[in-house]
Scaffold this motif. Structure first.
Motif, PDB file in Angstrom:
ATOM      1  N   GLN A 131      56.669  36.823  55.458  1.00 24.45           N
ATOM      2  CA  GLN A 131      55.752  36.049  54.621  1.00 24.45           C
ATOM      3  C   GLN A 131      55.133  36.958  53.566  1.00 24.45           C
ATOM      4  N   MET A 132      54.568  36.335  52.555  1.00 25.34           N
ATOM      5  CA  MET A 132      53.928  37.095  51.475  1.00 25.34           C
ATOM      6  C   MET A 132      52.522  36.539  51.251  1.00 25.34           C
ATOM      7  N   ASP A 133      51.558  37.419  51.290  1.00 27.92           N
ATOM      8  CA  ASP A 133      50.171  37.028  51.004  1.00 27.92           C
ATOM      9  C   ASP A 133      49.876  37.253  49.524  1.00 27.92           C
ATOM     10  N   VAL A 134      49.357  36.206  48.843  1.00 29.72           N
ATOM     11  CA  VAL A 134      49.037  36.315  47.416  1.00 29.72           C
ATOM     12  C   VAL A 134      47.519  36.230  47.262  1.00 29.72           C
ATOM     13  N   HIS A 135      46.927  37.242  46.649  1.00 35.59           N
ATOM     14  CA  HIS A 135      45.471  37.283  46.430  1.00 35.59           C
ATOM     15  C   HIS A 135      45.201  37.070  44.943  1.00 35.59           C
ATOM     16  N   VAL A 136      44.344  36.118  44.632  1.00 34.51           N
ATOM     17  CA  VAL A 136      44.004  35.798  43.236  1.00 34.51           C
ATOM     18  C   VAL A 136      42.674  36.458  42.896  1.00 34.51           C
ATOM     19  N   ASP A 137      42.655  37.243  41.870  1.00 36.38           N
ATOM     20  CA  ASP A 137      41.437  37.911  41.409  1.00 36.38           C
ATOM     21  C   ASP A 137      40.684  36.942  40.528  1.00 36.38           C
TER      22      ASP A 137
END
Length: 266
Positions: A256-262
């Motif tokens: 899986q890939m975790d995407v963090h939005v700034d």
């Protein structure tokens, strides 16, 4: 008239001599062939090879008997032998692929890298050996397909015999989450192996940390079983590991890939 009688008597003697040579020679050929076959059988040679080589020897002896009988009749056997040789060469060139398969079949029957009933991978086929012939080998797959492979293809590549040894090792890689208790994971896997009735105690099963992968901590799980139990035990272990991990809250992660939005940058 006397000359005709003399010629008739002379030819009669030749014909009788040729018939005698053929009859006695045929009897001797059968006797020698049977002795040859018995010798091969005593040496535990494969039945298929015994039959084929016996037929080959008998045919060769009969050819010699026929040539000897024709020689008695005054036929030029040198020319006859040359004709047979030329015909044999022509047939050999036309059937050179089959000759290669025959040679490979003889090698298989003598070296015996596998036997009927073994589960093998050879010549691009995977299955149980159903028959080993002079020119090809027949395999049966798990879904009951029949695969016929030329012997030259088998000899020309790698042969993997899964049935030759009495025991085999199952190699499993089990991944768990980074947040899981590794001691609990290892003890759980060891308990599963030790409790399975078909997992051998000697050699002892092994559980060891293999790697810290991108999304999981991987364990090598390596139990030993009897060769005939391999697939059944492998399936049962995977099922038991999954259900036991669910009961104990141990995670089996998936990529899986975790995407963090700034938010500030937005």
């Amino acid at each position: 008239m006397s000359g005709f009688i003399a010629i008739t008597i002379a030819w009669g003697i030749k014909i009788l001599g040729a018939l005698a040579i053929y009859i006695i020679g045929k009897w001797a050929a059968k006797l020698l062939t049977n002795l040859f076959r018995k010798m091969l059988e005593r040496s535990n040679t494969d039945v298929t090879l015994v039959k084929f080589l016996g037929d080959l020897v008998y045919f060769g002896l009969i050819v010699l008997v026929v040539i000897a009988a024709l020689g008695t009749l005054g036929v030029n056997t040198t020319s006859f032998a040359a004709i047979i040789g030329a015909a044999g060469l022509a047939v050999g060139l036309a059937l050179q692929g089959n000759i290669a398969n025959f040679g490979a079949g003889v090698v298989l029957l003598f070296l015996r890298p596998f036997k009927v009933g073994d589960f093998v991978e050879a010549g691009g086929a995977v299955g149980v050996v159903d028959a080993i012939g002079i020119f090809n080998t027949t395999f049966k797959t798990g879904d009951n397909r029949v695969i016929i492979v030329p012997n030259s293809n088998i000899i020309g590549g790698n042969i993997t015999n899964y049935s030759r040894e009495a025991i085999r090792r199952i190699d499993l890689v089990i991944g768990v989450g980074y947040e899981d208790d590794l001691k609990l994971v290892k003890s759980t896997l060891e308990e599963i192996l030790n409790n399975h009735p078909k997992v051998l105690k000697d050699p002892a099963p092994a559980v060891a940390l293999a790697e810290l992968a991108d999304s999981s901590v991987n364990f090598n799980v390596r139990p030993w079983v009897k060769s005939e139990d391999y697939w059944g035990v492998r399936s049962e272990l995977l099922e038991t590991i999954k259900t036991t991990f669910d009961e104990k809250g141990i995670n089996i992660p998936y990529p899986q890939m975790d995407v963090h939005v700034d938010q500030k940058a937005a």
